[in-house]
Design an enzyme around this catalytic site. Structure first.
Site, short mmCIF file in Angstrom:
data_model
loop_
_atom_site.label_atom_id
_atom_site.label_comp_id
_atom_site.label_asym_id
_atom_site.label_seq_id
_atom_site.Cartn_x
_atom_site.Cartn_y
_atom_site.Cartn_z
N GLU A 1 42.59 39.59 37.43
CA GLU A 1 42.48 39.27 38.85
C GLU A 1 43.41 38.11 39.12
O GLU A 1 43.14 36.98 38.70
CB GLU A 1 41.05 38.89 39.24
N GLU B 1 31.75 39.87 45.92
CA GLU B 1 31.32 39.34 47.21
C GLU B 1 30.52 40.39 48.00
O GLU B 1 30.56 40.42 49.23
CB GLU B 1 32.49 38.82 48.04
N GLU C 1 32.96 39.25 34.31
CA GLU C 1 32.93 37.78 34.26
C GLU C 1 31.58 37.27 33.71
O GLU C 1 30.96 36.37 34.28
CB GLU C 1 33.20 37.20 35.65
#
Length: 675
Positions: free
Chosen positions: A307, A164, A224
């Site tokens: 996570e 983010e 990811e």
């Protein structure tokens, strides 16, 4: 054992042999000398062997430190012993350096035995070949602090991290040197800059690898990758090999991907341990299903959630996601019962100070910029205070036989309520004194990156010629591509605001005979950090049209807002043309031994950026929520009798009383207006 030279028979033999050779070699002095040297060397070696013989012992080698996967028994092995970790994510770049130790100690006290962090490339190489490892970028100091606390480390150097953060942690200048669709692929130019960056980064990391005596047990390859459209296996193989050239066998390489079949098609790479991430809501709370994806991608190994989300990132104009402690703990218990290793994401979130927050744009959805706070409803809140979630996790880990420490018992720290402050107007963007960077001139509008501008704003200005004027008649202005918001001014008077989602829609303008200048202020609200649209350049890219006329030439005035020291000598004025800077000064109470953390409350103001003592504490946008207050750490404040100042750049509207407040409680869940 007796000495060789204490043995009479041995000495006699040596004398006889020496006499015979002396007689033969007397005729050749050179050979005699050489032979004498060799004979003495032989005698010395023989002496050492007899002297030390069976009683000699070699110095034992230090046991090799190893961290590996036991695929047969589905375990991690640390130095040959079964090992499991419960770690927590703490991003050093979201925490002030003097607070690092405090946050690490609190995490250890909760029972964690490891910490996970990303490495943010953009922080360390803000411009090509310009490297920063000082202050909040002092990565080696952070690694040492974790090691000094006896905690292990899971390192995630990317080079893409998402997190983010603006552009997913990539430095903005990559958009100038890597061709379109080249990021996160086997593109040669992209790989060149990664290899160049790793050549700087990895030598700082290698000494901390577990096999080298350090505490880094695992190093993540990419991040990811299964969520990215490119699915470039050659790139992942190349990146794996690049990592391996530095890491070797000194730590375990791993990948992490989201919980779903599609993510594990492209995310894992051979010879790298594949793990999964998810929240309590994933797959109807069936953690077994999430773990099944990682099992299917490899032959055995321990269960790992890299996570396990304590909440979710917050975005402007979107309701705050709040995850209750009980729901979170329920799924965590299930994982621990399965003997899984877990990384709590985030255990401490921190703050996106300045312009470091990113943005989200999923397929067929609107662009949504992230808020300044990264509180994440984490066990330690934005100010580092323990929450209910913290103590419940600590209790669970204690029940699961993790080494919970009671050396420190974290308690919320007091906060400062410093009251109401009145702002004064300083200067408008349109005033010459506010133009700190020389304008760029071009026939066509240029984007931020081409101009070397990373963040902030750019004002695009053009003079309307006689044939472009439509006296007393409305005419359509069309900006085909806006990144991320355009505010339209005619002769410095605001006439419209165009959000990114309404780009390419004509805006009707009333042009009269007095209009000469068209100004378009473009705001960079944060580059997309996740998904297929991360190549998120900012500014205006295509020709701007007024009716049938293509406008130009353009003068582009950058306002990156890297610092505000120049405003200290500006005298307040009554001119209130927005966007404008406003300022107030204050002193802290004289009865405080040191300043306390506080929160800036800009309620009544619309949207802008706030600075405390010259430090950009982030964007505010209370008009759309959910975040209302901005966190102000005590380290940003000057103790009594020093004078503090707050500067705000307001873009859209100010309250009549021009007041703000410094309060002792955060408000991150205010009323939301969809944007």
């Amino acid at each position: 054992m007796s000495s060789l030279f204490e043995n009479h028979e041995t000495q006699s033999l040596i004398k006889k042999q020496k006499l015979r050779w002396n007689q033969k070699l007397s005729k050749c002095p050179f050979i005699a000398v050489l032979f004498g040297i060799l004979l003495l060397a032989f005698i010395y070696i023989l002496y050492v062997l007899i002297r030390n013989g069976p009683e000699s012992k070699e110095t034992p080698k230090a046991a090799e430190r190893t961290f590996i996967v036991d695929y047969e028994h589905n375990e991690f092995l640390k130095d040959g012993q079964v090992f499991r970790y419960v770690s927590g994510s703490l991003h050093y770049f979201r925490v002030l350096k003097p607070y690092w130790k405090d946050r690490i100690k609190k995490m250890k006290a909760a029972g964690l035995n490891a910490i996970s962090t990303y490495v943010e490339w953009s922080l360390h190489e803000p411009y090509p070949g310009v490297y920063n490892f000082e202050d909040n970028a002092d990565l080696e100091y952070f690694l040492k602090l974790v090691q000094d606390e006896g905690m292990y480390l899971l390192l995630r150097p990317g080079p893409y991290i998402s997190a983010e953060r603006d552009f997913g942690g990539f430095p903005f200048w990559l958009l100038n040197v890597v061709p379109k669709n080249g990021l996160r692929t086997n593109d040669p130019s992209y790989k060149y800059y990664i290899a160049k960056w790793f050549d700087i980064l990895m030598p700082k990391i290698v000494p901390f690898l577990y096999g080298n005596g350090g505490n880094i047990i695992m190093v993540q390859v990419e991040n990811e990758y299964g969520t990215y459209y490119a699915c470039d296996r050659q790139y992942m193989i190349w990146l794996r090999d690049l990592y391996q050239s530095y890491i070797k066998s000194k730590a375990l390489l791993y990948t992490t991907d989201m919980c779903g079949h599609s993510f594990f098609k492209c995310g894992p790479v051979a010879d790298v341990y594949a793990t999964v991430d998810f929240g309590p809501w994933s797959w109807n709370n069936d953690v077994n299903q999430c773990f099944q994806f990682m099992k299917e991608s490899q032959n055995g190994g321990p269960l790992v959630s890299s996570e396990y989300f304590t909440g979710w990132a917050s975005h402007w104009g979107r309701k705050l996601d709040v995850l209750s402690s009980d729901v979170y703990l329920s799924t965590m218990k299930d994982m621990l019962a399965l003997n899984a290793s877990v990384n709590i994401f985030m255990f401490y979130g921190g703050t996106n100070f300045g312009f470091t927050s990113g943005a989200d744009k999923k397929i067929n959805e609107n662009y949504t910029p992230s808020v300044t706070s990264y509180d994440f409803t984490a066990p330690l809140n934005e100010a580092g205070d323990p929450t209910e979630k913290y103590f419940k996790i600590k209790k669970l880990l204690e029940e699961t036989n993790f080494a919970v420490s009671n050396d420190i018992l974290p308690v919320p720290a007091p906060k400062g309520n410093y009251g109401i402050l009145k702002m004064q107007h300083l200067v408008s963007f349109f005033d010459k004194v506010a133009q700190r960077i020389k304008p760029v001139e071009s026939d066509v509008p240029l984007n931020f990156e081409i101009m070397g501008i990373n963040s902030g704003f750019v004002m695009y200005e053009t003079i309307l010629t006689n044939d472009q004027k439509f006296v007393n008649a409305p005419v359509n202005l069309t900006i085909s591509k806006i990144r991320d918001q355009a505010t339209i001014f005619l002769n410095q008077v605001q006439v419209n605001i165009i959000p990114r989602k309404y780009e390419n829609l004509p805006v009707s303008l009333n042009i009269n005979s007095t209009v000469q200048k068209l100004s378009i202020l473009i705001e960079n609200q944060g580059r997309i950090d996740f998904g297929n649209e991360i190549e998120d350049r900012k500014g205006i890219f295509e020709p701007v049209t007024l009716g049938e006329h293509v406008l130009g030439p353009w003068k582009m005035i950058p306002y990156p807002l890297n610092e505000t020291s120049w405003l200290s000598n500006i005298e307040p004025t009554k001119n209130t043309v927005l966007p404008s800077f406003y300022k107030t000064t204050f002193t802290l109470p004289d009865n405080l031994s040191k300043p306390l953390d506080t929160y800036l409350d800009p309620t009544g103001w619309k949207k802008g950026v706030a600075f405390v003592n010259g430090i950009n504490i982030g964007r505010y946008w209370p008009a759309v929520g959910p975040q209302i207050t901005l966190y102000v750490p005590t380290l940003f404040l000057i103790p009594y009798p020093g004078v503090n100042n707050i500067i705000m750049l307001e873009l859209e509207g100010v309250p009549k009383n021009l007041s703000i407040s410094l309060v002792d409680k955060p408000n991150l869940n205010g009323k939301v207006i969809l944007i």
